[in-house]
Design a protein around this motif. Structure first.
Motif, short mmCIF file in Angstrom:
data_model
loop_
_atom_site.label_atom_id
_atom_site.label_comp_id
_atom_site.label_asym_id
_atom_site.label_seq_id
_atom_site.Cartn_x
_atom_site.Cartn_y
_atom_site.Cartn_z
N UNK A 134 37.45 48.83 47.01
CA UNK A 134 36.86 47.58 47.49
C UNK A 134 35.43 47.77 47.98
N UNK A 135 35.08 48.97 48.40
CA UNK A 135 33.72 49.24 48.86
C UNK A 135 32.71 49.21 47.72
N UNK A 136 33.17 49.51 46.50
CA UNK A 136 32.22 49.59 45.38
C UNK A 136 32.44 48.53 44.30
N UNK A 137 33.59 47.83 44.35
CA UNK A 137 33.88 46.85 43.29
C UNK A 137 34.85 45.78 43.77
N UNK A 138 34.88 44.70 43.03
CA UNK A 138 35.83 43.61 43.26
C UNK A 138 37.23 44.11 42.92
N UNK A 139 38.15 44.00 43.88
CA UNK A 139 39.53 44.46 43.65
C UNK A 139 40.17 43.81 42.43
N UNK A 140 39.78 42.58 42.11
CA UNK A 140 40.35 41.87 40.97
C UNK A 140 40.04 42.57 39.64
N UNK A 141 39.03 43.43 39.62
CA UNK A 141 38.67 44.14 38.39
C UNK A 141 39.77 45.11 37.98
N UNK A 142 40.45 45.70 38.95
CA UNK A 142 41.55 46.60 38.65
C UNK A 142 41.13 47.98 38.20
#
Length: 83
Positions: free
Chosen positions: A66-74
């Protein structure tokens, strides 16, 4: 912030306790066009990510991801190196 390492990094357990700086470089699916936050995160390797479940080089904890990307990306593309 922790992660599990694939066999390629794990090196028979030698990587356990080491730190890696990780940066998101892009998405891997059509669900999230721009998943990266532009931030980096430093994670400690605390486990091995075994094949065939491990599909990448590092399996980040949810907080680290979550610190580096949208969690929805997976799943995302990353650059990493020892910190």
């Amino acid at each position: 912030m922790v992660a599990a390492a694939s066999d390629e990094i794990w090196n028979g357990g030698a990587a356990c306790g080491t730190y890696y700086k990780v940066i998101c470089t892009g998405g891997t699916n059509l669900g999230v066009a721009q998943p990266c936050t532009g931030q980096s995160v430093t994670v400690q390797i605390v486990d091995r990510c075994r094949s065939p479940q491990c599909q990448g080089t590092l399996d980040l904890s949810e907080d680290a991801f979550a610190a580096i990307a949208d969690l929805a990306a997976g799943k995302i593309l990353i650059q990493y190196g020892q910190a």
